[in-house]
Every structure is written in structure tokens, then in C-alpha cells.
Design an enzyme around this catalytic site. Structure first.
Site, PDB file in Angstrom:
ATOM      1  N   LEU A 139      37.606   9.141 -12.810  1.00 29.71           N
ATOM      2  CA  LEU A 139      37.565   7.676 -12.737  1.00 29.71           C
ATOM      3  C   LEU A 139      36.139   7.155 -12.794  1.00 29.71           C
ATOM      4  CD1 LEU A 139      39.493   5.350 -10.297  1.00 29.71           C
ATOM      5  CD2 LEU A 139      36.994   5.283 -10.309  1.00 29.71           C
ATOM      6  N   LEU A 140      35.936   6.157 -13.657  1.00 28.45           N
ATOM      7  CA  LEU A 140      34.650   5.461 -13.727  1.00 28.45           C
ATOM      8  C   LEU A 140      34.849   4.063 -13.154  1.00 28.45           C
ATOM      9  CD1 LEU A 140      32.392   5.076 -16.877  1.00 28.45           C
ATOM     10  CD2 LEU A 140      33.654   3.085 -16.055  1.00 28.45           C
ATOM     11  N   ASP A 147      31.936   0.902 -11.265  1.00 29.30           N
ATOM     12  CA  ASP A 147      30.793   0.013 -11.523  1.00 29.30           C
ATOM     13  C   ASP A 147      29.645   0.604 -12.350  1.00 29.30           C
ATOM     14  OD1 ASP A 147      32.286  -0.939  -9.426  1.00 29.30           O
ATOM     15  OD2 ASP A 147      30.636  -1.093  -8.025  1.00 29.30           O
ATOM     16  N   TYR A 197      27.437   5.197  -3.346  1.00 28.26           N
ATOM     17  CA  TYR A 197      28.008   3.952  -3.858  1.00 28.26           C
ATOM     18  C   TYR A 197      26.992   3.191  -4.724  1.00 28.26           C
ATOM     19  CZ  TYR A 197      32.564   4.052  -1.482  1.00 28.26           C
ATOM     20  OH  TYR A 197      33.851   4.326  -1.103  1.00 28.26           O
ATOM     21  N   ASP A 235      25.570  -1.964  -2.200  1.00 22.50           N
ATOM     22  CA  ASP A 235      25.244  -2.324  -3.588  1.00 22.50           C
ATOM     23  C   ASP A 235      23.884  -3.008  -3.720  1.00 22.50           C
ATOM     24  OD1 ASP A 235      27.900  -1.469  -3.751  1.00 22.50           O
ATOM     25  OD2 ASP A 235      28.710  -3.493  -3.921  1.00 22.50           O
TER      26      ASP A 235
HETATM   27  C1  FRU Z   1      32.839  -2.314  -6.437  1.00 18.77           C
HETATM   28  C2  FRU Z   1      32.635  -1.272  -5.352  1.00 18.77           C
HETATM   29  C3  FRU Z   1      31.267  -1.384  -4.720  1.00 18.77           C
HETATM   30  C4  FRU Z   1      31.038   0.001  -4.202  1.00 18.77           C
HETATM   31  C5  FRU Z   1      31.680   0.849  -5.272  1.00 18.77           C
HETATM   32  C6  FRU Z   1      32.312   2.111  -4.797  1.00 18.77           C
HETATM   33  O1  FRU Z   1      33.802  -1.932  -7.365  1.00 18.77           O
HETATM   34  O2  FRU Z   1      33.652  -1.371  -4.382  1.00 18.77           O
HETATM   35  O3  FRU Z   1      31.154  -2.387  -3.740  1.00 18.77           O
HETATM   36  O4  FRU Z   1      29.696   0.296  -4.035  1.00 18.77           O
HETATM   37  O5  FRU Z   1      32.654   0.038  -5.894  1.00 18.77           O
HETATM   38  O6  FRU Z   1      32.730   2.890  -5.865  1.00 18.77           O
END
Ligand code: FRU
Length: 483
Positions: free
Chosen positions: A39-40, A42, A101, A161
Site C-alpha cells: 500500500l502506498l 501520502d 509517518y 506530518d
Molecule cells: C495521512 C496520514 C498522515 C500520516 C500518514 C500515515 O494520510 O494519516 O497523517 O502521517 O497518513 O501513513
């Protein structure tokens, strides 16, 4: 073997097992970035460094599920041809053991620095989050430098993030956050050495004017200058749909404003959704050496029937959008396909004008340009785009991949519809409306054998189409079965 190496080897062998099945899937994209397996989600660390574009991605190599994410990595010299690079980050340390993340990158003469969130579930299964750094001198191998920012007072552990940028002599960071009162917000931090970060306060939150109850969590913030304004981009969660607005599970959009760096105040206008399609989330921007502000988004939305997509059974899930240039025109952000995308064209398959109705056969990897007073467009007997002259609403319809029911997304075009540019890629379409005034980004799981394009105008239309390259993304790599 250390934990980092061990996780890399496990991921490489998971990819080796799965990648030929993945690449044989007729829904696998020809020129969009998608995972070699798994799975890909962000886009991360999006940057042009020493002339090379780097796009990292949230990646679960072992399964088409979310979980302890890795950072995968693609690079490109020209924004059309991409190479899959070795894994950048693995969740191998105490401070990121449940996921490296999302985050961002900055570059200097001698190194490329990644900022990301270390996601941790402690022994009581409670979440902890740490803002971490990793560095590279060659742009391929990364060394973790550990935790740089701990959770400030007033927030829950939904704090993640980091997006970092330079302004004058200082560095700034925005972080997607949830306050203890469960309001979505953006935290603002400052540093003069990239080592010690000072928390400066909240730039905006779900109840800051003009917002009211605007979500319980804001993810993936980005802040940048465009056309003389400061733009805050973010992905709020917890907003109810309202007519043609906010129809996806979670949204992504922007607020135009002014950031006062001295007082750490951001005054802004209302939220505007960036994309009108079914799948679009967590976009990130960077500035390239041509001065372009370029955005890439994830062509997916968390918790929105993700695992009902037909590619799950082939062992892969989701893809990125194409990179798009942003321009602020009369108070609206336009998203424009990059000039470089012309390099994807191979043969021209349609060049027609002077008819009100057109039926043609096109390749499943195509660019289509339609000009004129468009009324209706149907793709592969699956998706329909229709413009209503009275209401000025442009509506995209498709059968839901969850239950087959017709679902719709619309946008208002006060000045009518005069141009469409479509990038079609096996199981997706990006529709640029009126040269970027609006975009509909969506997955499209049409029957494999169907190749029909139908277009109808209120008047005569001009249509051009090209087949696009299918060798733009090089997945041959030391860890793929093809390597
Ligand atoms: C957004 C998110 C981010 C987090 C990441 C985890 O899609 O939920 O907030 O860092 O994906 O994969």
C-alpha cells in the site's frame, strides 16, 4: 543484522514475491507512481535537490493495509521518467517503531534532510509521536538522527506530518495537530539551526475565524507563498458533507491568508477544496529551480472503501497524482499539468473538429484534450462527465467500486465549461477543467476490454488524443523480481 537492515530485507523479499503479479495487473498504471507491492499513501519529502526531483511515499510493503509505514523513494531528472530507489526509512527504532509517518525534506549544498513523524504505540497501546530527522549526503541512503521535537503541551498525540521551510534566516515547521479539546489545528515551530525547535503557537484551528467546528484533526499541513499570498494547505478530518462540498470521507484544501512571522499569527479566508474528484488527499508542494510551486497528492482517501478496490487481490493499492503546477489566479488556486507531461506523448490517436458528437477508441494510457462548449463525455462506458448550462454544474459520475451504486462529485463553473484535459492511466483519470480552474482526480475501474471515448458538445468540439508512454517508471531495482 540490525533491525533497519532486517526490515529492508523483509520488505525487499515481500516485493520480490509480489511484484510480477502487481505489474501484470491491467489496472497497474503506465506512467503514474504506484507501489512495487503493498500500500502506498501520502507523498513525502517532495523536493528538487541538486537538480534531481525526489518523491518519497508512505509505504506498507507487506500488505495492502495501513500499519508501520516505511518511506519508499522515487527519483527523476525530468518529472516524467522516474526510478524506484532503495528504501529510505524503515520503522526500526524505538521512536518510530509503529511507523515512519509523513513529513518533508529540505536540501543544502552537502545534504538532504528528511523530517518525519515517529509513530509509537507504547506498552499500554497508547499513541506517542515524535518529530524526527534523517540525513543523506548521496540522496539514496539515509541516516537517522533521532527525535528533534517532542509533543508540546495542549495537544493529543495526533501530532504529525512536519513540513519545513526557510524564510529569511530562520527555519519554520508546521505540524498537523489535534488539541486536547479535539479540535483540528496547525502547530507552528521555529528554529535557527535545525536542531533546536521552539514551539510558537497554533496558526489556525477548527474554530478560528472564519471556521466553525472545522474538524477534529488536521493532517499534512503545508505553508507556502503563492502570488504574493501565504497559502495554508491541509487535510481536515471530521467535516460533514454540505451540498456539492466535502463529499469525500476526508478533505484536502487551502486557505489563503497572511502569515506574520513575528507574532506567529495567520489570518486567512475560508477553506477551498483543492480537488473535486473521488480520490485525492494529503497533497504536498515544493518549489523547483524554475520557480514553480509543484503539488503532488495521494490518489486515495483514508477510510473511504480503500480495501474494496479491485487491485487489493493483486497485492497493491493506490497511486500518486501527477505533479501539477499551482498558480493563484483571481483568488483561486489553479492546478496546471506540467509542460513536461507533453514528453509522455507517443502517437496521436485523434485529431478531430467540426462535429458535435465524437466517438473514438483510445488507449488506456491516454491524454485527451477537448475544446468547445462541452456537454457530455463518457469514458470506457464507465465514467460520465456532464455539464449543465443552466445550473453551471459539472458532474462526474461513476459506479462505486464498493457497491456498484452510482456516485457523483460536482463543481460549479460560473463562467461555463470550455476546455477539458484528461490524463487517463489504466485505472485512473485526472481531469483538468478550464486550464486548471478545477480538477477531478479519480480511480476508474472500467472493464478491461472497453476503449470507447464519447464526447458531445452544445456546439462543435475539437478533440485531440495521444497514447502515452508505458515505460516512464523504472521499477527495475535491486529489490524487484525484474532486477
Ligand atoms: C495521512 C496520514 C498522515 C500520516 C500518514 C500515515 O494520510 O494519516 O497523517 O502521517 O497518513 O501513513
Amino acid at each position: 543484522m540490525n533491525r533497519n537492515e532486517e526490515l529492508k530485507q523483509q520488505a525487499y523479499s515481500a516485493v520480490k514475491k509480489q511484484s510480477s503479479t502487481v505489474r501484470l495487473d491491467p489496472y497497474f498504471p503506465a506512467y503514474h507512481l504506484a507501489p512495487p507491492a503493498g500500500l502506498l499513501n501520502d507523498p513525502n519529502g517532495w523536493i528538487q535537490w541538486k537538480g534531481i526531483y525526489h518523491l518519497f511515499f508512505q509505504w506498507m510493503p507487506f500488505d495492502t493495509a495501513h500499519g508501520a509505514k516505511f518511506w519508499g523513494h522515487f527519483s527523476s531528472e525530468n518529472l516524467t521518467d522516474w526510478t524506484l530507489e532503495p528504501i529510505a526509512l524503515t520503522p526500526s527504532d524505538w521512536f518510530d517503531k509503529n511507523g515512519c509517518y509523513s513529513g518533508s525534506a529540505i536540501g543544502s549544498d552537502d545534504k538532504l534532510t528528511l523530517f518525519y513523524t515517529g509513530n509509537v504505540k507504547n506498552e499500554q497501546n497508547q499513541r506517542e509521536s515524535y518529530q524526527c530527522v534523517a540525513e543523506s549526503t548521496d540522496g539514496r541512503t539515509f541516516e537517522k538522527k533521532g527525535v528533534k521535537v517532542e509533543l508540546p503541551e495542549g495537544f493529543t498525540a495526533h501530532f504529525r506530518d512536519p513540513k519545513v521551510w526557510q524564510h529569511k534566516d530562520n527555519w519554520y515547521m508546521v505540524i498537523g495537530a489535534q488539541t486536547k479539546e479535539e479540535t483540528g489545528s496547525v502547530a507552528f515551530l521555529e528554529s535557527n539551526d535545525l536542531e533546536k525547535w521552539t514551539y510558537r503557537g497554533i496558526l489556525s484551528h477548527a474554530n478560528q475565524e472564519p471556521f466553525h467546528d472545522f474538524g477534529y484533526m488536521w493532517e499534512c499541513p503545508d505553508l507556502f507563498e503563492l502570488g504574493g499570498k501565504d497559502i495554508l494547505l491541509f487535510s481536515p478530518q471530521g467535516i460533514a458533507s454540505d451540498g456539492i462540498q466535502y463529499n469525500n470521507e476526508y478533505q484536502s484544501g487551502y486557505a489563503i491568508g497572511k502569515l506574520n512571522y513575528d507574532s506567529a499569527q495567520f489570518t486567512h479566508e475560508d477553506f477551498v477544496e483543492l480537488d473535486r474528484g473521488f480520490e485525492f488527499y494529503a497533497p504536498q508542494t515544493t518549489l523547483d529551480d524554475k520557480g514553480r510551486r509543484i503539488l503532488v497528492g495521494w490518489m486515495g482517501v483514508p477510510d473511504q472503501n480503500e480495501f474494496k478496490q479491485p487491485t487489493v487481490k493483486e497485492g497493491w493499492l493506490h497511486q500518486m497524482t501527477l505533479p501539477r503546477e499551482l498558480k493563484l489566479i483571481d483568488g483561486t488556486i489553479f492546478q496546471i499539468p506540467l509542460e513536461e507531461m507533453k514528453e509522455l506523448r507517443t502517437t496521436q490517436t485523434i485529431k478531430e473538429s467540426g462535429k458535435q458528437q465524437h466517438t473514438a477508441s483510445i488507449s488506456r494510457a491516454s491524454e485527451v484534450q477537448v475544446d468547445g462548449k462541452i456537454q457530455k463525455l463518457t469514458l470506457f462506458d464507465n465514467m460520465t462527465l456532464q455539464f449543465n448550462e443552466q445550473s453551471k454544474l459539472l458532474t462526474l459520475e461513476r459506479p462505486s467500486y464498493a457497491d456498484g451504486q452510482t456516485e457523483r462529485r460536482s463543481c460549479l463553473l460560473p463562467n461555463g465549461l470550455y476546455s477539458l484535459q484528461l490524463f487517463i492511466d489504466h485505472s485512473s483519470v485526472e481531469i483538468f477543467v478550464n486550464q486548471g480552474e478545477a480538477v477531478f482526480t479519480s480511480r476508474m475501474f472500467a472493464d478491461e476490454g472497453v476503449s470507447t471515448l464519447f464526447a458531445e458538445g452544445y456546439e462543435e468540439l475539437q478533440i485531440t488524443a495521444w497514447t502515452l508512454r508505458n515505460d516512464a517508471v523504472n521499477m527495475k531495482n535491486e529489490y524487484s523480481a525484474e532486477g
